[in-house]
Scaffold this motif. Structure first.
Motif, PDB file in Angstrom:
ATOM      1  N   VAL A 348     -12.995  -3.186   1.951  1.00  0.00           N
ATOM      2  CA  VAL A 348     -12.002  -2.690   2.906  1.00  0.00           C
ATOM      3  C   VAL A 348     -10.780  -2.134   2.190  1.00  0.00           C
ATOM      4  CG1 VAL A 348     -10.519  -3.333   4.844  1.00  0.00           C
ATOM      5  CG2 VAL A 348     -12.816  -4.315   4.644  1.00  0.00           C
ATOM      6  N   ASP A 349     -10.292  -2.859   1.158  1.00  0.00           N
ATOM      7  CA  ASP A 349      -9.092  -2.386   0.459  1.00  0.00           C
ATOM      8  C   ASP A 349      -9.325  -1.031  -0.206  1.00  0.00           C
ATOM      9  OD1 ASP A 349      -7.708  -4.568   1.247  1.00  0.00           O
ATOM     10  OD2 ASP A 349      -7.832  -5.650  -0.666  1.00  0.00           O
ATOM     11  N   ILE A 350     -10.507  -0.808  -0.735  1.00  0.00           N
ATOM     12  CA  ILE A 350     -10.825   0.477  -1.361  1.00  0.00           C
ATOM     13  C   ILE A 350     -10.805   1.583  -0.312  1.00  0.00           C
ATOM     14  CG2 ILE A 350     -12.521   1.762  -2.688  1.00  0.00           C
ATOM     15  CD1 ILE A 350     -11.251  -0.484  -4.263  1.00  0.00           C
ATOM     16  N   ARG A 351     -11.409   1.338   0.846  1.00  0.00           N
ATOM     17  CA  ARG A 351     -11.426   2.356   1.906  1.00  0.00           C
ATOM     18  C   ARG A 351     -10.021   2.627   2.437  1.00  0.00           C
ATOM     19  NH1 ARG A 351     -14.911   0.342   6.357  1.00  0.00           N
ATOM     20  NH2 ARG A 351     -14.963  -1.668   5.312  1.00  0.00           N
ATOM     21  N   GLU A 398       0.982  -0.290  -3.165  1.00  0.00           N
ATOM     22  CA  GLU A 398       1.328  -1.539  -2.481  1.00  0.00           C
ATOM     23  C   GLU A 398       1.695  -1.293  -1.015  1.00  0.00           C
ATOM     24  OE1 GLU A 398       3.009  -4.230  -6.213  1.00  0.00           O
ATOM     25  OE2 GLU A 398       4.413  -2.986  -5.041  1.00  0.00           O
ATOM     26  N   VAL A 399       2.300  -0.155  -0.731  1.00  0.00           N
ATOM     27  CA  VAL A 399       2.619   0.166   0.664  1.00  0.00           C
ATOM     28  C   VAL A 399       1.339   0.393   1.462  1.00  0.00           C
ATOM     29  CG1 VAL A 399       3.692   1.901   2.147  1.00  0.00           C
ATOM     30  CG2 VAL A 399       4.898   1.072   0.124  1.00  0.00           C
ATOM     31  N   ASP A 400       0.352   1.102   0.867  1.00  0.00           N
ATOM     32  CA  ASP A 400      -0.894   1.359   1.570  1.00  0.00           C
ATOM     33  C   ASP A 400      -1.640   0.069   1.893  1.00  0.00           C
ATOM     34  OD1 ASP A 400      -0.389   4.044   1.482  1.00  0.00           O
ATOM     35  OD2 ASP A 400      -1.607   4.415  -0.314  1.00  0.00           O
ATOM     36  N   LEU A 401      -1.583  -0.916   0.989  1.00  0.00           N
ATOM     37  CA  LEU A 401      -2.287  -2.173   1.222  1.00  0.00           C
ATOM     38  C   LEU A 401      -1.412  -3.211   1.918  1.00  0.00           C
ATOM     39  CD1 LEU A 401      -4.231  -2.528  -2.151  1.00  0.00           C
ATOM     40  CD2 LEU A 401      -5.114  -1.807   0.071  1.00  0.00           C
ATOM     41  N   GLY A 402      -0.103  -2.965   1.945  1.00  0.00           N
ATOM     42  CA  GLY A 402       0.798  -3.901   2.616  1.00  0.00           C
ATOM     43  C   GLY A 402       0.963  -5.213   1.901  1.00  0.00           C
ATOM     44  N   ARG A 419      -2.711 -12.527  -6.338  1.00  0.00           N
ATOM     45  CA  ARG A 419      -4.041 -12.817  -5.789  1.00  0.00           C
ATOM     46  C   ARG A 419      -4.654 -11.573  -5.149  1.00  0.00           C
ATOM     47  NH1 ARG A 419      -3.688 -18.769  -2.849  1.00  0.00           N
ATOM     48  NH2 ARG A 419      -3.258 -19.991  -4.768  1.00  0.00           N
ATOM     49  N   ARG A 420      -3.807 -10.833  -4.404  1.00  0.00           N
ATOM     50  CA  ARG A 420      -4.324  -9.607  -3.778  1.00  0.00           C
ATOM     51  C   ARG A 420      -4.683  -8.571  -4.832  1.00  0.00           C
ATOM     52  NH1 ARG A 420      -3.414  -7.535   1.403  1.00  0.00           N
ATOM     53  NH2 ARG A 420      -4.942  -5.860   1.769  1.00  0.00           N
ATOM     54  N   GLY A 421      -3.876  -8.498  -5.886  1.00  0.00           N
ATOM     55  CA  GLY A 421      -4.191  -7.577  -6.967  1.00  0.00           C
ATOM     56  C   GLY A 421      -5.453  -7.959  -7.707  1.00  0.00           C
ATOM     57  N   ALA A 422      -5.653  -9.264  -7.952  1.00  0.00           N
ATOM     58  CA  ALA A 422      -6.872  -9.716  -8.624  1.00  0.00           C
ATOM     59  C   ALA A 422      -8.104  -9.422  -7.770  1.00  0.00           C
ATOM     60  CB  ALA A 422      -6.759 -11.202  -8.936  1.00  0.00           C
ATOM     61  N   SER A 423      -7.981  -9.594  -6.437  1.00  0.00           N
ATOM     62  CA  SER A 423      -9.090  -9.264  -5.539  1.00  0.00           C
ATOM     63  C   SER A 423      -9.413  -7.773  -5.580  1.00  0.00           C
ATOM     64  CB  SER A 423      -8.741  -9.690  -4.109  1.00  0.00           C
ATOM     65  OG  SER A 423      -9.741  -9.282  -3.209  1.00  0.00           O
ATOM     66  N   LEU A 424      -8.347  -6.935  -5.647  1.00  0.00           N
ATOM     67  CA  LEU A 424      -8.572  -5.491  -5.734  1.00  0.00           C
ATOM     68  C   LEU A 424      -9.253  -5.132  -7.039  1.00  0.00           C
ATOM     69  CD1 LEU A 424      -8.103  -2.689  -4.490  1.00  0.00           C
ATOM     70  CD2 LEU A 424      -5.866  -2.659  -5.604  1.00  0.00           C
ATOM     71  N   LEU A 425      -8.881  -5.788  -8.148  1.00  0.00           N
ATOM     72  CA  LEU A 425      -9.526  -5.509  -9.430  1.00  0.00           C
ATOM     73  C   LEU A 425     -10.994  -5.885  -9.403  1.00  0.00           C
ATOM     74  CD1 LEU A 425      -6.736  -6.684 -11.913  1.00  0.00           C
ATOM     75  CD2 LEU A 425      -7.449  -4.330 -11.441  1.00  0.00           C
TER      76      LEU A 425
END
Length: 579
Positions: A348-351, A398-402, A419-425
Motif C-alpha cells: 500500500v505504501d508503495i502505491r 513523509e507528507v505523502d505517507l503521513g 518503524r514506518r521507514g523500516a517497513s517501507l524499506l
C-alpha cells in the motif's frame, strides 16, 4: 467573310462591327461562338442562302478555348482565291485529299497563319500570311505560291485523311463520336507508319510529318484531352488505384510519372472512382479499439502512442476527439507514469507514493540509498545533488505517507529509520517492487553504494576526528573525500608548496599552527599516503644541528580534483566556528 471585307475595301474587324458581330482576338472563335440567331441575322445582312453558314461552323467541343494548330494547302488557296477551309481547323487535318499533299505552316514566320484575327485583309493579297509580327506589321508571305509537299500515290496518310474527311460534322454533332472515329483512323495510320518499312516521305516531308503529327495531341486541345481521358480510363482502374495508392502507399505524382499521365488527371480520375485523395501526407489508419484501450485503460499519453505508431501526437488527439473519448488534463498529468495504476499485490505504501506522482519512484530509491549512509550530507555527496534538494524530496515523501520515516543524524549519532521507514524499506526490497522501480526510472535508476564508499562516508561523518582517506597510486583517483576543518590550513600550505619539500618549522612560520599539531597532522598525512617523508642527510647540515624531516605531496594527492576550492570552504567554516 474575309472575301466580303476585301470586296468592300474595309478591314475584317470593321466588317464584323458593322454586322454587329463581336471582334475576337482569335480567329477560331468565329467558328464556334456564333449562335443560331446570330447566323440567321448574318444570312439576312449578307444575302447568303439561308442555312449556308451553318456548314461553316463546328461544335465548340472540338477545339475548346485554345486556338488549334491550323494548317493549309497552297494549291487549294490558289484555286479558291485565298479562302480558308473550315476543316483545316480540325486537329486531325494533316493532308489535303484533293491534291495528296501535306499541309504546311508559313515558311517565313514558321507560325500558323490565321491564329489571330486577320484585320488588314483589304490591303493585302488573298492567300498571304496576315500573322502580326509587330505593332503595325504582318508577315505578308504569299502562302498560295508555296510548293506543295506532295505525297506518293496511295500513301497511308492520304488514305487516313480521306476516311477522316468523310465524317460529316455540324453544329449538333456529338463530339464523342467524332473523337472516337478520329482515334480509330489515327491508330491505323500510326500502325501503318510504324511498320519496319514505312512509306517514304523524303527529307522535307519527313520533317513536316514529325512536326505535324507529333504535335497533334496537344494537351490544350479538346481532342487531346479526350484521348487522354480515354487512355487514362483504360489504365487507371479502381483496382489499380486501390492497390498502388491505398495499399502500397505510392503517391499520385509517382503513379502519373509511371504511366506518362498528367498528375491533375490522375487526381481527377481517383475522385471519379470514389477513392479519397489526400493533400500532403495521408492520414494514419487507427485501430480504434486498441487506441481507446491504450489511452483510457493503460493511461498512455497521445504523444507516446503517436511515437509508437510513427505519427504525431496531434493526429492521435484528433482521432480521440473523433471517437468521443474524453481528453485528460494537458501536460504532465497525461503522462503514463502519472496515470498508471499498480496491482493490488504491490504494498500500500508503495502505491500511495507512486500513483499519481511524477517523482515517487525517484524519492523511494533515494530514500533507500539514504538509509545506508550515516548522514544526509554524505548521501547527497554520493548522489551528486545538493543536501537541500534531498531534504525537500524526503519531506515530500513523509507528507505523502503521513508519517516520519527516519530520525535525523546528530553529532556522533547516525541517522536511522523509524518503524514506518523500516517497513517501507522492507517493502522496497521486494523483487516485484524492484522490477517496477527499474522499469519506471530507466536510466535514472541509481545503484546502491559499495562497501568502500559507505566506509569513506562513515569516516567523513566523524567531523574533526575523521580518519583520512588512504591514497594509493594503484587505485583510481578519488571523487569524494572529507577534509576536517582543522587540517585545512596545513593542506593549503602543502598545495602552495606542491612539487617542493617543506618541514615543520617552515610550516609553523607560515601558518601559525603549534609545533605539536603540525607534527601530529604530518604523521597522519604520511600514514594515509598523502605525504612522503625524507630525513635531512648530514652533508646538508654544514653547521650541524638537529636533523630535519622534509615532506612533499604524493602524486595521488596532487591529482585530487577541486582540492583548493574545498580547502577554502573548510577554512571559512573553521573561521566561522572559531568566532
Amino acid at each position: 467573310m474575309e472575301a466580303l471585307a476585301r470586296r468592300s475595301w474595309t478591314s475584317f474587324s470593321a466588317l464584323l462591327e458593322a454586322l454587329g458581330l463581336p471582334v475576337y482576338e482569335r480567329t477560331h472563335r468565329l467558328l464556334v461562338a456564333p449562335s443560331s440567331e446570330m447566323l440567321r441575322q448574318l444570312d439576312v445582312q449578307t444575302g447568303i442562302p439561308l442555312g449556308h453558314l451553318d456548314q461553316t461552323v463546328i461544335p465548340p467541343g472540338l477545339v475548346g478555348r485554345y486556338a488549334p494548330r491550323r494548317r493549309f494547302c497552297p494549291q487549294c488557296l490558289r484555286e479558291s482565291d485565298g479562302r480558308w477551309l473550315t476543316r483545316w481547323w480540325l486537329p486531325w487535318s494533316l493532308a489535303c485529299v484533293k491534291h495528296e499533299a501535306l499541309l504546311s505552316v508559313c515558311p517565313s514566320c514558321l507560325k500558323e497563319p490565321r491564329e489571330f484575327l486577320p484585320r488588314p485583309v483589304h490591303v493585302n493579297a488573298p492567300g498571304c500570311c496576315l500573322r502580326p509580327t509587330g505593332q503595325r506589321s504582318i508577315c505578308g508571305a504569299d502562302l498560295s505560291a508555296l510548293p506543295a509537299l506532295e505525297l506518293e500515290q496511295g500513301h497511308p496518310l492520304a488514305q487516313a485523311q480521306l476516311e477522316l474527311d468523310r465524317f460529316t460534322i455540324t453544329r449538333t454533332t456529338n463530339t464523342g463520336s467524332v473523337f472516337t472515329h478520329a482515334e480509330e483512323c489515327l491508330d491505323r495510320l500510326t500502325q501503318a507508319m510504324s511498320n519496319p518499312a514505312p512509306p517514304a516521305l523524303g527529307n522535307l516531308l519527313g520533317e513536316a510529318w514529325e512536326r505535324l503529327f507529333i504535335t497533334t495531341p496537344n494537351a490544350l486541345t479538346e481532342f487531346a484531352a479526350w484521348r487522354l481521358r480515354e487512355r487514362g480510363s483504360k489504365i487507371l482502374t479502381r483496382e489499380l488505384l486501390r492497390q498502388e495508392y491505398q495499399q502500397d502507399g505510392k503517391p499520385l505524382r509517382q503513379i502519373a510519372e509511371d504511366y506518362s499521365l498528367p498528375r491533375k488527371y490522375v487526381v481527377q480520375r481517383a475522385r471519379e472512382l470514389g477513392i479519397p485523395v489526400y493533400r500532403g501526407k495521408r492520414p494514419h489508419i487507427f485501430d480504434d479499439e486498441w487506441l481507446r484501450d491504450q489511452y483510457v485503460n493503460r493511461a498512455r499519453s497521445a504523444d507516446d502512442i503517436g511515437q509508437e505508431l510513427g505519427t504525431k501526437g496531434d493526429v492521435v488527439r484528433r482521432r480521440l476527439d473523433h471517437l468521443g473519448v474524453p481528453r485528460r488534463l494537458f501536460g504532465v498529468h497525461s503522462w503514463p507514469i502519472m496515470n498508471r495504476k499498480l496491482d493490488s499485490s504491490v504494498p500500500v505504501d508503495i502505491r500511495k507514493v507512486t500513483e499519481g506522482n511524477l517523482h515517487g519512484w525517484l524519492r523511494l530509491r533515494r530514500f533507500q540509498i539514504l538509509m545506508v549512509f550515516p548522514t544526509l550530507t554524505t548521501a547527497a555527496t554520493y548522489l551528486k545533488v545538493r543536501p537541500s534538494a534531498l531534504t525537500g524530496q524526503f519531506n515530500r515523501l513523509e507528507v505523502d505517507l503521513g508519517a516520519e520515516l527516519f530520525h535525523r543524524s546528530v553529532r556522533h549519532a547516525a541517522q536511522h529509520p523509524t518503524r514506518r521507514g523500516a517497513s517501507l524499506l522492507r517493502d522496497m526490497n521486494d523483487l516485484q517492487v524492484q522490477d517496477l522501480m527499474r522499469e519506471a526510472l530507466g536510466p535514472k535508476f541509481e545503484p546502491m553504494p559499495s562497501r568502500a564508499e559507505i566506509e569513506s562516508a562513515e569516516a567523513a561523518a566523524d567531523g574533526m576526528d575523521a580518519q583520512l582517506t588512504y591514497l594509493d597510486s594503484d587505485l583510481p583517483a578519488l571523487t569524494h573525500f572529507h577534509i576536517p576543518p582543522t587540517i585545512a590550513p596545513l593542506l593549503k600550505h602543502l598545495l602552495e608548496c606542491a612539487g617542493q619539500e617543506t618541514y615543520a618549522v617552515h610550516i609553523q612560520n607560515r601558518t601559525g599552527m603549534s609545533r605539536a599539531t603540525i607534527q601530529n597532522q604530518l604523521e597522519r598525512f604520511a600514514e594515509a599516503g598523502w605525504l612522503t617523508a625524507r630525513n635531512e642527510p648530514r652533508e646538508e647540515r654544514p653547521h650541524g644541528g638537529r636533523c630535519r624531516i622534509y615532506y612533499s605531496l604524493t602524486a595521488p594527492a596532487r591529482q585530487i580534483p577541486i582540492l583548493e576550492e574545498r580547502l577554502h570552504v573548510e577554512q571559512h567554516r573553521l573561521a566561522v566556528r572559531s568566532r
